[in-house]
Design an enzyme around this catalytic site. Structure first.
Site, PDB file in Angstrom:
ATOM      1  N   ASN A 208     -17.768  -4.608   9.774  1.00  0.00           N
ATOM      2  CA  ASN A 208     -18.621  -5.471   8.933  1.00  0.00           C
ATOM      3  C   ASN A 208     -18.558  -6.899   9.461  1.00  0.00           C
ATOM      4  OD1 ASN A 208     -16.304  -6.845   7.675  1.00  0.00           O
ATOM      5  ND2 ASN A 208     -15.920  -4.827   6.792  1.00  0.00           N
ATOM      6  N   ASP A 260     -15.135   0.548   3.452  1.00  0.00           N
ATOM      7  CA  ASP A 260     -15.107   1.467   2.313  1.00  0.00           C
ATOM      8  C   ASP A 260     -15.156   2.917   2.788  1.00  0.00           C
ATOM      9  OD1 ASP A 260     -14.995  -0.564   0.447  1.00  0.00           O
ATOM     10  OD2 ASP A 260     -17.160  -0.874   0.540  1.00  0.00           O
ATOM     11  N   LYS A 270     -16.451   9.832  24.624  1.00  0.00           N
ATOM     12  CA  LYS A 270     -17.650   9.056  24.298  1.00  0.00           C
ATOM     13  C   LYS A 270     -18.821  10.010  23.973  1.00  0.00           C
ATOM     14  CE  LYS A 270     -20.771   5.608  26.150  1.00  0.00           C
ATOM     15  NZ  LYS A 270     -21.290   4.977  27.335  1.00  0.00           N
ATOM     16  N   ILE A 288      -6.679  -0.070  -0.790  1.00  0.00           N
ATOM     17  CA  ILE A 288      -5.332  -0.657  -0.614  1.00  0.00           C
ATOM     18  C   ILE A 288      -4.959  -1.513  -1.822  1.00  0.00           C
ATOM     19  CG2 ILE A 288      -3.889  -2.085   0.895  1.00  0.00           C
ATOM     20  CD1 ILE A 288      -6.025  -1.583   3.113  1.00  0.00           C
ATOM     21  N   PHE A 304     -10.386  -9.896  -3.521  1.00  0.00           N
ATOM     22  CA  PHE A 304     -11.604 -10.634  -3.194  1.00  0.00           C
ATOM     23  C   PHE A 304     -12.805  -9.757  -3.523  1.00  0.00           C
ATOM     24  CE2 PHE A 304     -11.375 -14.697  -0.873  1.00  0.00           C
ATOM     25  CZ  PHE A 304     -10.013 -14.914  -1.019  1.00  0.00           C
ATOM     26  N   LYS A 322      -9.339  -2.381 -11.141  1.00  0.00           N
ATOM     27  CA  LYS A 322      -8.209  -2.268 -10.206  1.00  0.00           C
ATOM     28  C   LYS A 322      -6.928  -2.861 -10.779  1.00  0.00           C
ATOM     29  CE  LYS A 322     -11.260  -2.505  -6.161  1.00  0.00           C
ATOM     30  NZ  LYS A 322     -11.348  -2.694  -4.713  1.00  0.00           N
TER      31      LYS A 322
HETATM   32  O1  C5P Z   1     -14.225  -2.692  -4.403  1.00  0.00           O
HETATM   33  P1  C5P Z   1     -14.365  -3.669  -3.294  1.00  0.00           P
HETATM   34  O2  C5P Z   1     -14.177  -3.046  -1.940  1.00  0.00           O
HETATM   35  O3  C5P Z   1     -15.602  -4.503  -3.332  1.00  0.00           O
HETATM   36  O4  C5P Z   1     -13.167  -4.716  -3.538  1.00  0.00           O
HETATM   37  C1  C5P Z   1     -12.866  -5.722  -2.629  1.00  0.00           C
HETATM   38  C2  C5P Z   1     -11.399  -5.958  -2.650  1.00  0.00           C
HETATM   39  O5  C5P Z   1     -10.718  -4.731  -2.492  1.00  0.00           O
HETATM   40  C3  C5P Z   1     -10.932  -6.850  -1.497  1.00  0.00           C
HETATM   41  O6  C5P Z   1      -9.849  -7.620  -1.970  1.00  0.00           O
HETATM   42  C4  C5P Z   1     -10.481  -5.840  -0.428  1.00  0.00           C
HETATM   43  O7  C5P Z   1      -9.459  -6.368   0.396  1.00  0.00           O
HETATM   44  C5  C5P Z   1      -9.958  -4.694  -1.294  1.00  0.00           C
HETATM   45  N1  C5P Z   1     -10.121  -3.368  -0.707  1.00  0.00           N
HETATM   46  C6  C5P Z   1      -9.011  -2.663  -0.304  1.00  0.00           C
HETATM   47  N2  C5P Z   1      -9.125  -1.410   0.233  1.00  0.00           N
HETATM   48  C7  C5P Z   1     -10.325  -0.843   0.395  1.00  0.00           C
HETATM   49  C8  C5P Z   1     -11.469  -1.537  -0.010  1.00  0.00           C
HETATM   50  C9  C5P Z   1     -11.350  -2.796  -0.551  1.00  0.00           C
HETATM   51  O8  C5P Z   1      -7.904  -3.191  -0.423  1.00  0.00           O
HETATM   52  N3  C5P Z   1     -10.387   0.353   0.929  1.00  0.00           N
END
Ligand code: C5P
Length: 383
Positions: A208, A260, A270, A288, A304, A322
């Site tokens: 991203n 995500d 490849k 996480i 965030f 969360k």
């Molecule tokens: O739900 P969303 O992905 O929008 O939430 C963003 C927050 O969740 C950020 O703080 C990001 O670091 C954390 N996050 C995470 N693990 C993921 C996806 C998002 O820790 N797989």
């Protein structure tokens, strides 16, 4: 706006001591708490009672006074201070501080504090321009002290030249906003930063637009605040790395734009471009942040939210879903701020409140956010 700093004001013996009274008034007006330390000669110019009345605190004058040490010993006074300001600073106190002499309370405090120090000199123009004074001032600067003024103009002794203490309002302006220094002293902060890269094959990945700038600025601000920062770099191992460390940390800030979804299968070779269309099956990644917040001994957890719509509603939803202590939300995909920009603005939410941090560069913004984390962290751990 209440600033709420602890200002330790050292007043030394010059005629400008009377201006320090106005300084105390201005600092208190903007929400600072002030404690005044006077040298013996300062008390010849202005009575300690004046400063006691203006500061609302008893004035400290002696190093070896059992009663004063009992009320608030010099080491506690040094620990209490967010800022040490010496105004006016005579040639004598400047010489003593620059050489590390500690034969009275104020010079001892200069050695004992670890907060930022500001010095506003005030003396006769010939004394100011004397080489030895200039050398002493240079030494203080080298020790990290910020020198405010002096100004040029007519002096109490009738001379004209540099040596007049800066005006109290100007001195107030020079003191930085609440210093981030030491607000996380002794704490361990775990910060995830940057985008993750989810491999498709040995040469391609899904990612991203996150640049990691916000996370790195936060890590620097946390270091400045006195925390120990453990850097986590690799995308694929972020979950394992964070979970291995999180329980031992005081604060976790999930700045990273974690993918995500990641490819279900990483092709060993490849992928060749034979087919006119191709499909990559993506699997949802483990969250996480949510996993950290679920730990039995979870740190103070800050998330965030980077959104292109419904910023507040989505942020509030994530905060509760969360089970976070705080969430910092920002717009992405707009002209100003967001991913890869030098600037950003944040709307920060916690369960009982919120604060908007206006558009500013990410270094300043990170300091503001670290201060907010420290405030909320302290509140959570004292209630
Ligand atoms: O739900 P969303 O992905 O929008 O939430 C963003 C927050 O969740 C950020 O703080 C990001 O670091 C954390 N996050 C995470 N693990 C993921 C996806 C998002 O820790 N797989």
């Amino acid at each position: 706006m209440a600033i709420n700093r602890h200002i330790l004001l050292g007043v030394s013996g010059g005629i400008a001591a009377y201006k320090a009274a106005e300084l105390v008034r201005l600092l208190r007006k903007q929400g600072d708490e002030v404690r005044v330390v006077m040298t013996e000669s300062a008390t010849q110019f202005v009575s300690p009672l004046t400063f006691q009345a203006l500061s609302g605190n008893s004035v400290h004058t002696e190093l070896l006074n059992a009663q004063e040490e009992n009320a608030m010993g010099h080491i506690n006074l040094a620990r209490w201070a967010d800022v040490l300001l010496i105004a006016p600073a005579t040639a004598n106190i400047i010489a003593k501080c620059s050489h590390g002499l500690a034969d009275d309370l104020l010079s001892t405090l200069y050695l004992a504090v670890s907060c930022p120090v500001y010095i506003a000199p005030a003396m006769n123009q010939a004394m100011w321009s004397k080489t030895v004074t200039q050398e002493n001032v240079a030494k203080l600067k080298g020790q990290g002290v910020t020198i405010i003024g002096p100004e040029s103009g007519e002096q109490a002794c009738g001379d004209t030249g540099f040596g007049r203490m800066s005006e109290p309002a100007f001195i107030c302006e020079q003191l930085v906003a609440k210093p981030v220094e030491r607000c996380l002293q002794g704490l361990t902060v775990l910060i995830s930063a940057g985008p993750t890269r989810e491999p498709i094959d040995p040469v391609r990945y899904i990612t991203n637009r996150s640049s990691g700038k916000m996370g790195y600025a936060l890590a620097h601000a946390a270091l400045k605040a006195g925390a120990t920062v453990i850097y986590v770099e690799t995308a694929a191992e972020m979950y394992e790395a964070v979970m291995a460390k999180a329980s031992g940390c005081d604060i976790y800030i999930g700045t990273a734009a974690v993918a995500d979804y990641s490819p279900d299968v990483i092709q060993p070779q490849k992928i060749k471009k034979h087919a006119s269309q191709t499909t990559i099956i993506l699997q949802k990644t483990k969250d996480i942040l949510a996993a950290v917040a679920k730990l039995d001994s979870c740190p103070f957890t800050v998330g965030f939210a980077a959104e292109t719509e419904n910023l507040e509603a989505y942020a509030q939803h994530k905060l509760h879903e969360k089970n976070l202590d705080m969430i910092a939300a920002n717009w992405v995909g707009r002209e100003q701020g967001g991913f890869d920009s030098e600037q950003n603005a944040l709307q920060v939410f916690w369960k009982t409140g919120q604060k908007n941090l206006a558009m500013m560069n990410k270094t300043q913004l990170a300091e503001q956010l670290i201060l907010l984390c420290a405030e909320r962290f302290n509140e959570k751990n004292t209630t």
